[in-house]
Design a protein around this motif. Structure first.
Motif, PDB file in Angstrom:
ATOM      1  N   CYS A   1       2.616  -1.796  -4.048  1.00 42.68           N
ATOM      2  CA  CYS A   1       3.611  -0.918  -3.421  1.00 42.68           C
ATOM      3  C   CYS A   1       2.951   0.062  -2.465  1.00 42.68           C
ATOM      4  N   ALA A   2       1.848   0.666  -2.910  1.00 42.09           N
ATOM      5  CA  ALA A   2       1.141   1.641  -2.075  1.00 42.09           C
ATOM      6  C   ALA A   2       0.599   0.990  -0.808  1.00 42.09           C
ATOM      7  N   ASN A   3       0.043  -0.202  -0.941  1.00 42.12           N
ATOM      8  CA  ASN A   3      -0.501  -0.897   0.232  1.00 42.12           C
ATOM      9  C   ASN A   3       0.586  -1.233   1.237  1.00 42.12           C
ATOM     10  N   LEU A   4       1.714  -1.704   0.736  1.00 43.16           N
ATOM     11  CA  LEU A   4       2.827  -2.025   1.631  1.00 43.16           C
ATOM     12  C   LEU A   4       3.354  -0.775   2.320  1.00 43.16           C
ATOM     13  N   ARG A   5       3.505   0.295   1.561  1.00 44.78           N
ATOM     14  CA  ARG A   5       4.013   1.545   2.125  1.00 44.78           C
ATOM     15  C   ARG A   5       3.087   2.087   3.199  1.00 44.78           C
ATOM     16  N   ARG A   6       1.782   2.083   2.914  1.00 46.30           N
ATOM     17  CA  ARG A   6       0.827   2.618   3.884  1.00 46.30           C
ATOM     18  C   ARG A   6       0.864   1.828   5.189  1.00 46.30           C
TER      19      ARG A   6
END
Length: 247
Positions: free
Chosen positions: A114-119
């Motif tokens: 999730c964090a990678n996609l958001r960033r």
């Protein structure tokens, strides 16, 4: 009792110090502020807006608030109204992150993906808006929790950097609240009545980071200066690569 003005300095001064110390924002730059609806990013927007309008850095810069619509039916109206009150149009970026993470991939430990996609989406949108900097609401407690998580779980003595250039997206990620303690942010949000939106994520408050937060709070009961001592260690240069970019 300390005045409201004196209390507010406990956040304004650390942010001004961090921005100056790490040269986070240059005159005339366009800065995207990544919002989540939580207390930290909303506080960051308020602080940067006030610092900018009052020219506390001695110069002016441009702020562009951005939030990703994760596809979780999050009520963004209070945040839109807050941004409008400050004079900004909140840029809402629609995404399918929730669907990808929970429905398609069915991740058991979804936070990393999730964090990678958001960033990735946030940085790309910032560039589309002409921003050279992306400001996130991470604070001193976050840095300490990240260090403990890396040390205890992954065997690495590192945390994220206050400022780091991301060559793949050609933006610089900055964390202006790196000197600010979480309790000061909590008190500030209550005092200023800033909007905080409920996080509908099904794993909210159920992560390893929450365990690290509890550990920090437990340690601080015996060692009240643990956050300040951690910051001192981070900036002393005695441990090579102590600050480490996590983008």
């Amino acid at each position: 009792m300390a005045s409201k003005k004196t209390d507010n300095r406990k956040l304004f001064n650390p942010v001004i110090h961090a921005v100056a110390n790490y040269q986070m924002i240059q005159p005339g730059e366009q800065v995207a502020v990544g919002l989540s609806g939580g207390k930290d990013s909303t506080t960051l927007l308020y602080l940067l807006d006030t610092i900018n309008k009052q020219k506390r850095m001695g110069y002016h810069f441009t702020i562009k608030p951005i939030i990703l619509d994760m596809g979780m039916e999050m009520d963004l109206a209070p945040l839109e109204a807050f941004c409008a009150e400050l004079g900004y149009a909140l840029d809402i970026v629609p995404t399918d992150i929730a669907k990808v993470v929970f429905d398609i991939r069915q991740e058991k430990n979804p936070c990393s993906l999730c964090a990678n996609l958001r960033r990735g989406i946030l940085y790309n949108r910032a560039r589309e808006l002409g921003c050279t900097k992306v400001a996130l609401g991470h604070h001193l407690d976050d840095a300490l929790e990240t260090f403990l998580m890396n040390f205890l779980i992954h065997g690495r003595m590192e945390s994220f950097e206050p400022s780091s250039y991301l060559s793949r997206t050609e933006v610089t990620l900055i964390r202006p609240m790196i000197y600010a303690e979480e309790q000061e942010i909590i008190r500030f949000v209550e005092r200023m009545a800033l909007p905080v939106i409920h996080n509908p994520c099904p794993v909210d408050k159920k992560t390893t980071r929450e365990e690290m937060k509890k550990l920090v709070n437990d340690l601080s009961a015996s060692y009240p200066l643990i956050r300040r001592k951690f910051l001192q260690a981070m900036e002393s240069g005695t441990v090579a690569n102590f600050w480490r970019t996590k983008g």
